[in-house]
Design an enzyme around this catalytic site. Structure first.
Site, mmCIF file in Angstrom:
data_model
loop_
_atom_site.group_PDB
_atom_site.id
_atom_site.type_symbol
_atom_site.label_atom_id
_atom_site.label_comp_id
_atom_site.label_asym_id
_atom_site.label_seq_id
_atom_site.Cartn_x
_atom_site.Cartn_y
_atom_site.Cartn_z
ATOM 1 N N ASN A 10 0.947 -1.287 0.120
ATOM 2 C CA ASN A 10 0.262 -0.353 0.254
ATOM 3 C C ASN A 10 0.554 1.263 0.084
ATOM 4 O O ASN A 10 1.567 1.613 1.007
ATOM 5 C CB ASN A 10 -1.372 0.017 1.113
ATOM 6 C CG ASN A 10 -2.191 1.310 1.627
ATOM 7 O OD1 ASN A 10 -1.613 2.406 0.528
ATOM 8 N ND2 ASN A 10 -2.097 1.325 3.007
ATOM 9 N N TRP A 11 0.740 1.716 -0.894
ATOM 10 C CA TRP A 11 2.062 3.258 -0.884
ATOM 11 C C TRP A 11 1.165 3.779 -0.499
ATOM 12 O O TRP A 11 1.907 5.349 -0.789
ATOM 13 C CB TRP A 11 1.902 3.731 -2.582
ATOM 14 C CG TRP A 11 2.661 2.662 -3.240
ATOM 15 C CD1 TRP A 11 3.626 1.648 -3.180
ATOM 16 C CD2 TRP A 11 3.148 2.654 -5.147
ATOM 17 N NE1 TRP A 11 4.151 0.803 -3.829
ATOM 18 C CE2 TRP A 11 4.071 1.683 -5.280
ATOM 19 C CE3 TRP A 11 2.919 3.765 -5.711
ATOM 20 C CZ2 TRP A 11 4.626 1.340 -6.518
ATOM 21 C CZ3 TRP A 11 2.948 3.191 -7.474
ATOM 22 C CH2 TRP A 11 4.473 2.611 -7.459
ATOM 23 N N LYS A 12 0.389 4.272 0.246
ATOM 24 C CA LYS A 12 -0.531 5.249 0.355
ATOM 25 C C LYS A 12 -0.297 6.776 -0.348
ATOM 26 O O LYS A 12 -0.487 6.640 -1.473
ATOM 27 C CB LYS A 12 0.545 5.895 2.333
ATOM 28 C CG LYS A 12 0.116 4.690 3.015
ATOM 29 C CD LYS A 12 0.547 4.745 4.356
ATOM 30 C CE LYS A 12 0.943 3.544 5.154
ATOM 31 N NZ LYS A 12 0.323 3.497 6.745
ATOM 32 N N HIS A 96 -9.295 0.937 5.237
ATOM 33 C CA HIS A 96 -7.872 1.152 5.973
ATOM 34 C C HIS A 96 -7.889 1.922 6.966
ATOM 35 O O HIS A 96 -8.651 2.838 7.485
ATOM 36 C CB HIS A 96 -6.843 1.749 4.810
ATOM 37 C CG HIS A 96 -5.350 1.518 5.759
ATOM 38 N ND1 HIS A 96 -4.956 1.820 6.415
ATOM 39 C CD2 HIS A 96 -4.529 0.751 5.443
ATOM 40 C CE1 HIS A 96 -3.501 2.142 6.941
ATOM 41 N NE2 HIS A 96 -3.157 0.887 5.940
ATOM 42 N N GLU A 98 -6.136 4.390 8.477
ATOM 43 C CA GLU A 98 -6.018 6.076 7.771
ATOM 44 C C GLU A 98 -7.055 6.547 7.447
ATOM 45 O O GLU A 98 -7.860 7.564 7.408
ATOM 46 C CB GLU A 98 -5.073 6.058 6.978
ATOM 47 C CG GLU A 98 -4.052 5.715 8.219
ATOM 48 C CD GLU A 98 -2.284 5.307 6.766
ATOM 49 O OE1 GLU A 98 -2.565 5.371 5.919
ATOM 50 O OE2 GLU A 98 -2.193 4.487 7.527
ATOM 51 N N GLU A 168 -5.407 -5.633 10.860
ATOM 52 C CA GLU A 168 -3.899 -4.215 10.910
ATOM 53 C C GLU A 168 -4.607 -3.801 12.909
ATOM 54 O O GLU A 168 -5.330 -2.457 12.613
ATOM 55 C CB GLU A 168 -4.077 -3.552 10.279
ATOM 56 C CG GLU A 168 -4.119 -3.961 8.571
ATOM 57 C CD GLU A 168 -3.377 -2.710 7.469
ATOM 58 O OE1 GLU A 168 -2.363 -3.489 6.775
ATOM 59 O OE2 GLU A 168 -4.317 -1.543 7.106
ATOM 60 N N GLY A 174 3.064 1.709 10.999
ATOM 61 C CA GLY A 174 3.924 2.465 10.772
ATOM 62 C C GLY A 174 4.498 3.129 11.622
ATOM 63 O O GLY A 174 5.310 4.367 12.426
ATOM 64 N N SER A 214 3.592 -2.947 10.285
ATOM 65 C CA SER A 214 5.535 -2.676 10.012
ATOM 66 C C SER A 214 5.709 -3.925 9.992
ATOM 67 O O SER A 214 6.692 -4.850 10.269
ATOM 68 C CB SER A 214 5.638 -2.495 11.366
ATOM 69 O OG SER A 214 5.506 -0.933 11.989
ATOM 70 N N GLY A 235 2.782 -1.383 4.075
ATOM 71 C CA GLY A 235 3.010 0.400 3.948
ATOM 72 C C GLY A 235 4.463 0.686 3.761
ATOM 73 O O GLY A 235 4.772 0.151 2.019
ATOM 74 N N GLY A 236 4.621 1.531 4.923
ATOM 75 C CA GLY A 236 6.454 1.632 4.110
ATOM 76 C C GLY A 236 7.941 0.840 3.622
ATOM 77 O O GLY A 236 7.919 1.654 2.665
HETATM 78 C C1 PEP Z 1 -0.236 0.060 5.964
HETATM 79 O O1 PEP Z 1 0.007 0.800 5.197
HETATM 80 O O2 PEP Z 1 -1.511 -1.020 5.276
HETATM 81 C C2 PEP Z 1 0.980 -0.615 6.817
HETATM 82 C C3 PEP Z 1 0.607 -1.876 7.474
HETATM 83 O O3 PEP Z 1 1.330 0.354 7.588
HETATM 84 P P1 PEP Z 1 2.929 -0.597 7.795
HETATM 85 O O4 PEP Z 1 3.424 -1.331 6.845
HETATM 86 O O5 PEP Z 1 3.799 0.800 7.305
HETATM 87 O O6 PEP Z 1 2.914 0.300 9.306
#
Ligand code: PEP
Length: 253
Positions: A10-12, A96, A98, A168, A174, A214, A235-236
């Site tokens: 997920n590039w956000k 999600h 966010e 999640e 993050g 993470s 994500g990251g």
């Molecule tokens: C996400 O955006 O769904 C996520 C899990 O981010 P991260 O891997 O950066 O914690």
């Protein structure tokens, strides 16, 4: 039951067009040997067409990070599932954390978005998870129970295998603080039990449940060794082609 592993990024709100193109051109050769596993990327709307076109002869599934619950209408700034489809994409993230935290996506809204995504034949990844206060006060499972019940309201046993769930925990997104393998497995197995209550065991065993929070190249294999963890949502670590390719190519332990 053996479920096909699903490794999604997920590039956000990251990557302009040039960066998206550069990523895909670097990433695809690194994962060209992947056969059994499925891999996917949820990219910003602005990159959907480009990434879908670049990925069309590959195994990479391309999707959006959100959608509207209606097909069209006076909803300034919104994007519908049919629009996502015409970009060449085939997946969409729904609910999600966010979106829930900053844009008011409730479980009721998630269920409407899920219905329209299924109607248009997109693969929906429905995200849920408790926040830190809820976990620390022992309410994690109560929250998950409420979220899954309402978010998947109306889901039939026939449609259940067409969705992917993502657990999640908000406190792990993050933050660099991953849930332990045991914490994640416990939550996944709880979610599968609730799914069983809702759609029956034959359908529930087919639903893939991803862990997100993470995930990195060095913790993916142990998370994936858990029986109810069928994939990851990243994500990251999906922003670099090398690190996301390492996640997709993880060696099972
Ligand atoms: C996400 O955006 O769904 C996520 C899990 O981010 P991260 O891997 O950066 O914690």
């Amino acid at each position: 039951m053996r479920r096909r592993s699903f490794l999604a990024g997920n590039w956000k709100m990251f990557k302009e067009l040039d960066e998206a193109k550069e990523f895909v051109l670097e990433f695809l050769p690194l994962v060209s040997q992947v056969r059994e596993r499925q891999m996917a990327l949820a990219v910003p709307f602005t990159s959907l067409s480009l990434v879908a076109e670049l990925a069309k002869d590959s195994q990479l599934i391309v999707g959006a990070q959100n959608c509207h619950w209606d097909n069209e209408g006076a909803f300034t700034g919104e994007i519908s599932c049919s629009m996502i489809k015409t970009c060449g994409a085939s997946m969409v993230l729904i609910g999600h954390s966010e979106r829930r935290q900053y844009f008011g996506d409730t479980d009721q809204i998630v269920s409407r978005k899920l219905a329209i995504a299924l109607y248009y034949g997109l693969l929906p990844i429905v995200c849920l998870g408790e926040n830190l206060a809820e976990r620390e006060s022992g309410l994690a499972f109560e929250v998950l129970s409420r979220q899954i019940k309402t978010s998947l309201e109306g889901l039939t046993a026939a449609d259940a295998p067409k969705i992917v769930l993502a657990y999640e925990p908000v406190w792990a997104i993050g933050t660099g603080r991953t849930a332990t393998d045991q914490q994640a497995q416990e939550a996944h197995s709880y979610l599968r039990a609730r799914l069983t209550d809702m759609v029956g065991s034959e359908a529930a065993v087919q639903v893939r449940i991803l862990y997100g929070g993470s995930v990195k190249p060095d913790n993916v294999a142990s998370l994936m060794s858990q029986p109810d963890i069928d994939g990851v949502l990243v994500g990251g670590a999906s922003l670099s082609p090398q690190s996301f390719a390492k996640i997709v190519n993880y060696l099972p332990i």
